[in-house]
Design a protein around this motif. Structure first.
Motif, PDB file in Angstrom:
ATOM      1  N   SER A 117       3.520   7.243   5.230  1.00 11.41           N
ATOM      2  CA  SER A 117       3.465   6.503   6.496  1.00 11.41           C
ATOM      3  C   SER A 117       2.039   6.091   6.838  1.00 11.41           C
ATOM      4  O   SER A 117       1.800   4.969   7.299  1.00 11.41           O
ATOM      5  CB  SER A 117       4.048   7.366   7.628  1.00 11.41           C
ATOM      6  OG  SER A 117       5.404   7.660   7.380  1.00 11.41           O
ATOM      7  N   LEU A 118       1.084   6.974   6.606  1.00 12.82           N
ATOM      8  CA  LEU A 118      -0.313   6.632   6.882  1.00 12.82           C
ATOM      9  C   LEU A 118      -0.797   5.533   5.945  1.00 12.82           C
ATOM     10  O   LEU A 118      -1.568   4.657   6.357  1.00 12.82           O
ATOM     11  CB  LEU A 118      -1.190   7.878   6.748  1.00 12.82           C
ATOM     12  CG  LEU A 118      -0.962   8.976   7.795  1.00 12.82           C
ATOM     13  CD1 LEU A 118      -1.880  10.162   7.542  1.00 12.82           C
ATOM     14  CD2 LEU A 118      -1.178   8.450   9.208  1.00 12.82           C
ATOM     15  N   MET A 119      -0.348   5.564   4.698  1.00  6.41           N
ATOM     16  CA  MET A 119      -0.712   4.496   3.760  1.00  6.41           C
ATOM     17  C   MET A 119      -0.130   3.161   4.218  1.00  6.41           C
ATOM     18  O   MET A 119      -0.770   2.115   4.101  1.00  6.41           O
ATOM     19  CB  MET A 119      -0.228   4.828   2.356  1.00  6.41           C
ATOM     20  CG  MET A 119      -1.022   5.919   1.660  1.00  6.41           C
ATOM     21  SD  MET A 119      -2.771   5.473   1.446  1.00  6.41           S
ATOM     22  CE  MET A 119      -2.632   4.033   0.385  1.00  6.41           C
ATOM     23  N   ALA A 120       1.091   3.190   4.743  1.00  9.17           N
ATOM     24  CA  ALA A 120       1.701   1.960   5.255  1.00  9.17           C
ATOM     25  C   ALA A 120       0.918   1.432   6.446  1.00  9.17           C
ATOM     26  O   ALA A 120       0.692   0.222   6.582  1.00  9.17           O
ATOM     27  CB  ALA A 120       3.156   2.221   5.640  1.00  9.17           C
ATOM     28  N   ASN A 121       0.489   2.330   7.323  1.00 10.93           N
ATOM     29  CA  ASN A 121      -0.318   1.919   8.480  1.00 10.93           C
ATOM     30  C   ASN A 121      -1.659   1.329   8.032  1.00 10.93           C
ATOM     31  O   ASN A 121      -2.124   0.337   8.592  1.00 10.93           O
ATOM     32  CB  ASN A 121      -0.556   3.110   9.408  1.00 10.93           C
ATOM     33  CG  ASN A 121       0.711   3.550  10.114  1.00 10.93           C
ATOM     34  OD1 ASN A 121       1.654   2.770  10.258  1.00 10.93           O
ATOM     35  ND2 ASN A 121       0.760   4.801  10.540  1.00 10.93           N
ATOM     36  N   PHE A 139       0.819  -1.214   0.000  1.00 13.32           N
ATOM     37  CA  PHE A 139       0.000   0.000   0.000  1.00 13.32           C
ATOM     38  C   PHE A 139       0.858   1.272   0.000  1.00 13.32           C
ATOM     39  O   PHE A 139       0.476   2.278  -0.580  1.00 13.32           O
ATOM     40  CB  PHE A 139      -0.923   0.028   1.223  1.00 13.32           C
ATOM     41  CG  PHE A 139      -2.148  -0.824   1.088  1.00 13.32           C
ATOM     42  CD1 PHE A 139      -3.389  -0.258   0.852  1.00 13.32           C
ATOM     43  CD2 PHE A 139      -2.074  -2.204   1.209  1.00 13.32           C
ATOM     44  CE1 PHE A 139      -4.525  -1.043   0.726  1.00 13.32           C
ATOM     45  CE2 PHE A 139      -3.194  -3.002   1.089  1.00 13.32           C
ATOM     46  CZ  PHE A 139      -4.428  -2.418   0.844  1.00 13.32           C
ATOM     47  N   GLY A 140       2.005   1.220   0.688  1.00 12.81           N
ATOM     48  CA  GLY A 140       2.769   2.444   0.891  1.00 12.81           C
ATOM     49  C   GLY A 140       3.808   2.761  -0.158  1.00 12.81           C
ATOM     50  O   GLY A 140       3.992   3.929  -0.533  1.00 12.81           O
ATOM     51  N   LEU A 141       4.518   1.740  -0.667  1.00 10.59           N
ATOM     52  CA  LEU A 141       5.645   2.002  -1.565  1.00 10.59           C
ATOM     53  C   LEU A 141       5.232   2.679  -2.875  1.00 10.59           C
ATOM     54  O   LEU A 141       5.859   3.675  -3.274  1.00 10.59           O
ATOM     55  CB  LEU A 141       6.400   0.698  -1.843  1.00 10.59           C
ATOM     56  CG  LEU A 141       7.673   0.830  -2.677  1.00 10.59           C
ATOM     57  CD1 LEU A 141       8.686   1.739  -1.982  1.00 10.59           C
ATOM     58  CD2 LEU A 141       8.293  -0.552  -2.921  1.00 10.59           C
ATOM     59  N   PRO A 142       4.203   2.216  -3.585  1.00 15.17           N
ATOM     60  CA  PRO A 142       3.821   2.917  -4.824  1.00 15.17           C
ATOM     61  C   PRO A 142       3.451   4.381  -4.581  1.00 15.17           C
ATOM     62  O   PRO A 142       3.804   5.258  -5.378  1.00 15.17           O
ATOM     63  CB  PRO A 142       2.620   2.108  -5.333  1.00 15.17           C
ATOM     64  CG  PRO A 142       2.778   0.753  -4.720  1.00 15.17           C
ATOM     65  CD  PRO A 142       3.370   1.007  -3.378  1.00 15.17           C
ATOM     66  N   VAL A 143       2.729   4.643  -3.488  1.00 15.66           N
ATOM     67  CA  VAL A 143       2.349   6.021  -3.168  1.00 15.66           C
ATOM     68  C   VAL A 143       3.592   6.865  -2.919  1.00 15.66           C
ATOM     69  O   VAL A 143       3.709   8.003  -3.394  1.00 15.66           O
ATOM     70  CB  VAL A 143       1.415   6.047  -1.941  1.00 15.66           C
ATOM     71  CG1 VAL A 143       1.177   7.484  -1.473  1.00 15.66           C
ATOM     72  CG2 VAL A 143       0.098   5.363  -2.272  1.00 15.66           C
ATOM     73  N   ALA A 144       4.546   6.312  -2.177  1.00 19.76           N
ATOM     74  CA  ALA A 144       5.778   7.050  -1.877  1.00 19.76           C
ATOM     75  C   ALA A 144       6.525   7.429  -3.150  1.00 19.76           C
ATOM     76  O   ALA A 144       6.975   8.576  -3.306  1.00 19.76           O
ATOM     77  CB  ALA A 144       6.675   6.200  -0.976  1.00 19.76           C
ATOM     78  N   PHE A 172       0.257  10.348  14.982  1.00 19.94           N
ATOM     79  CA  PHE A 172      -1.040  10.206  14.319  1.00 19.94           C
ATOM     80  C   PHE A 172      -1.548   8.769  14.234  1.00 19.94           C
ATOM     81  O   PHE A 172      -2.711   8.543  13.924  1.00 19.94           O
ATOM     82  CB  PHE A 172      -0.964  10.747  12.875  1.00 19.94           C
ATOM     83  CG  PHE A 172      -0.545  12.176  12.757  1.00 19.94           C
ATOM     84  CD1 PHE A 172      -1.282  13.180  13.358  1.00 19.94           C
ATOM     85  CD2 PHE A 172       0.596  12.528  12.045  1.00 19.94           C
ATOM     86  CE1 PHE A 172      -0.908  14.502  13.241  1.00 19.94           C
ATOM     87  CE2 PHE A 172       0.984  13.853  11.926  1.00 19.94           C
ATOM     88  CZ  PHE A 172       0.230  14.840  12.533  1.00 19.94           C
ATOM     89  N   GLY A 173      -0.659   7.802  14.457  1.00 21.01           N
ATOM     90  CA  GLY A 173      -0.993   6.414  14.164  1.00 21.01           C
ATOM     91  C   GLY A 173      -2.239   5.912  14.850  1.00 21.01           C
ATOM     92  O   GLY A 173      -3.119   5.313  14.216  1.00 21.01           O
ATOM     93  N   ALA A 174      -2.335   6.143  16.167  1.00 20.38           N
ATOM     94  CA  ALA A 174      -3.479   5.606  16.916  1.00 20.38           C
ATOM     95  C   ALA A 174      -4.795   6.225  16.447  1.00 20.38           C
ATOM     96  O   ALA A 174      -5.789   5.511  16.255  1.00 20.38           O
ATOM     97  CB  ALA A 174      -3.275   5.851  18.411  1.00 20.38           C
ATOM     98  N   VAL A 175      -4.797   7.539  16.253  1.00 17.99           N
ATOM     99  CA  VAL A 175      -6.029   8.206  15.807  1.00 17.99           C
ATOM    100  C   VAL A 175      -6.398   7.742  14.397  1.00 17.99           C
ATOM    101  O   VAL A 175      -7.550   7.396  14.121  1.00 17.99           O
ATOM    102  CB  VAL A 175      -5.857   9.737  15.837  1.00 17.99           C
ATOM    103  CG1 VAL A 175      -7.055  10.418  15.188  1.00 17.99           C
ATOM    104  CG2 VAL A 175      -5.711  10.223  17.272  1.00 17.99           C
ATOM    105  N   PHE A 176      -5.413   7.710  13.502  1.00 24.17           N
ATOM    106  CA  PHE A 176      -5.688   7.330  12.112  1.00 24.17           C
ATOM    107  C   PHE A 176      -6.216   5.907  12.014  1.00 24.17           C
ATOM    108  O   PHE A 176      -7.241   5.653  11.376  1.00 24.17           O
ATOM    109  CB  PHE A 176      -4.411   7.485  11.279  1.00 24.17           C
ATOM    110  CG  PHE A 176      -4.544   6.962   9.880  1.00 24.17           C
ATOM    111  CD1 PHE A 176      -5.247   7.673   8.920  1.00 24.17           C
ATOM    112  CD2 PHE A 176      -3.978   5.744   9.519  1.00 24.17           C
ATOM    113  CE1 PHE A 176      -5.385   7.189   7.623  1.00 24.17           C
ATOM    114  CE2 PHE A 176      -4.110   5.257   8.227  1.00 24.17           C
ATOM    115  CZ  PHE A 176      -4.813   5.982   7.286  1.00 24.17           C
TER     116      PHE A 176
END
Length: 443
Positions: A423-427, A127-132, A181-185
């Motif tokens: 980072s949010l996409m990775a989470n 999920f995260g690498l292509p977006v990055a 942001f991790g917990a809220v997201f």
């Protein structure tokens, strides 16, 4: 001598302020309660745990405008960050007590629980690498997307590349984003996905076990809040079991599988996506980790401070539970005593064997043994601890997290928004990837 006394007084004042702020935040958050609103076909739940981290962040960032005695300064913020580990042990113990009583059903789950771990460890990259790469991030993308970037991931990247490297900057960004942001997201995402009624609640629970205590707590809490009491209990059990599995085998999995695979995927995808993406953007934060450590006046908490953190956090949870769920404090005190005792036994075993096995493993094993069917007094321990709600323990933990936010704001300014989106996409990837695999095996 006078300077040393002044420093000790300043550190003491920062600790008192931290506990005072956290207690007030817990009271306010539990009084507000849960607010939900519709977003398309699903809904967003704003629970006390969300209010706690949000209010903590507001206090942390804007308290510099308050009178000096009421400021949550750098020392207070660092103490809040330091309290997260001991406070999270109480949550791990509570989950272990739930898992122990339900261990036969957890073991009966079999393959879904095993294979969903692949979703946790590869979902971040998928999920995260292509977006990055489309956002113009280069090798920082490897560190930011090979895992959810908790402490073991920092250690792996530091050993292989060094934290001053591009990969080091990426994992540091993932760590900071997850902390702030991790917990809220993940809580909002999990609550929204659960409200769509697409996935089995147990599959969602396994997806919540991302290997971060606070993120697992937020996600499982958002899922459990939309279930019946019996299903909510199962959600906590399977989230705890999945989180324990992710935590225990995660270091080896990320070292030998996730990181090599992400490096390979970067080499394959970067020439393609990097060419059509945004102009390359590098977040310059060299030396940030070292400077942050040097600025921390609470580098190591002693055993008395761990015990103090457990007792105060437990007391906040009992008061918050009384406010939010109307559970009489006297009814829940014996259960909290069992949680505290189990945590302390696990901690003692951890110290006795010279930290040969992670603390989370010792605490979890002691807690699971305490309620495993057939063990003397297991039924009584399970009955007592059932009166302590998981969500009540989460609220003070996220209050501490929120109160530590301001110290990380300068680093975020240097990192820029693309790395935070990555980072949010990775989470999101670790949660959705594991949920999809667990759903497949359950059906």
């Amino acid at each position: 001598m006078g300077v040393q006394l002044l420093e000790r007084e300043s550190l003491l004042a920062s600790k008192v302020r931290l506990f005072g702020f956290a207690f007030i935040i817990v009271l306010v958050a539990e009084t507000i309660g849960t607010i939900s609103f519709q977003v398309g076909p699903g809904k967003i739940l704003l629970m006390p745990l969300v209010w706690a981290v949000a209010l903590g962040g507001v206090v942390s960032i804007f308290s510099r405008y308050a009178p000096a005695p009421l400021r949550a300064g750098a020392s207070t913020q660092w103490y809040g960050a330091g309290l997260l580990q001991p406070a999270l042990m109480l949550l791990i113990t509570k989950l272990g007590l739930l898992v122990g009583a339900s261990l036969p059903s957890v073991l009966a789950m079999g393959w879904p629980l095993v294979f969903q771990e692949f979703g946790h460890f590869f979902g971040t990259m998928i999920f995260g690498l292509p977006v990055a790469l489309l956002l113009g991030i280069k090798r920082e993308a490897i560190g930011a997307t090979f895992s959810v970037g908790r402490e073991p991931s920092l250690a792996i990247i530091a050993e292989r590349f060094g934290l001053a490297s591009a990969e080091g900057r990426g994992v540091l960004a993932e760590y900071l984003t997850g902390t702030v942001f991790g917990a809220v997201f993940i809580g909002l995402l999990a609550g929204f996905i659960a409200s769509l009624n697409i996935f089995d609640p147990i599959a969602l629970a396994m997806g919540a076990g991302v290997g971060s205590g606070s993120m697992m707590a937020a996600a499982s809490g958002a899922i459990a809040a939309q279930q019946s009491p019996e299903v909510a209990k199962q959600v906590a059990v399977f989230a705890g079991a999945a989180n324990l599995l992710t935590t225990t085998i995660g270091t080896y999995f990320t070292m030998f599988l996730s990181l090599p695979f992400t490096i390979w995927a970067y080499r394959v995808l970067e020439p393609v996506l990097g060419r059509i993406g945004m102009r390359p953007r590098v977040a310059v934060v060299e030396g940030a980790e070292g400077r942050a450590e040097a600025a921390n006046p609470h580098k190591a908490l002693g055993v008395p401070e761990w015990i103090l953190a457990w007792v105060v956090t437990g007391a906040m949870a009992l008061v918050g539970q009384w406010l939010g769920l109307k559970t009489p404090i006297a009814d829940a005190v014996p259960g909290m005593a069992v949680i505290l005792a189990s945590t302390m036994v696990g901690f003692a075993l951890y110290r006795l064997v010279w930290s040969k096995m992670p603390l989370v493993c010792w605490v979890s094993l002691v807690a699971m043994l305490a309620t495993y069917p057939g063990v003397p007094f297991a039924a009584e321990a399970a009955a007592l601890t059932a009166k302590v709600n998981v969500l009540a323990l989460i609220t003070p933990i996220l209050a501490y997290a929120g109160l530590s936010v301001a110290k990380d704001v300068p680093a975020f300014r240097r990192l820029g928004w693309p790395i935070i989106v990555t980072s949010l996409m990775a989470n999101a990837g670790t949660f959705l990837g594991a949920t999809l695999i667990a759903q497949f095996f359950r059906h």
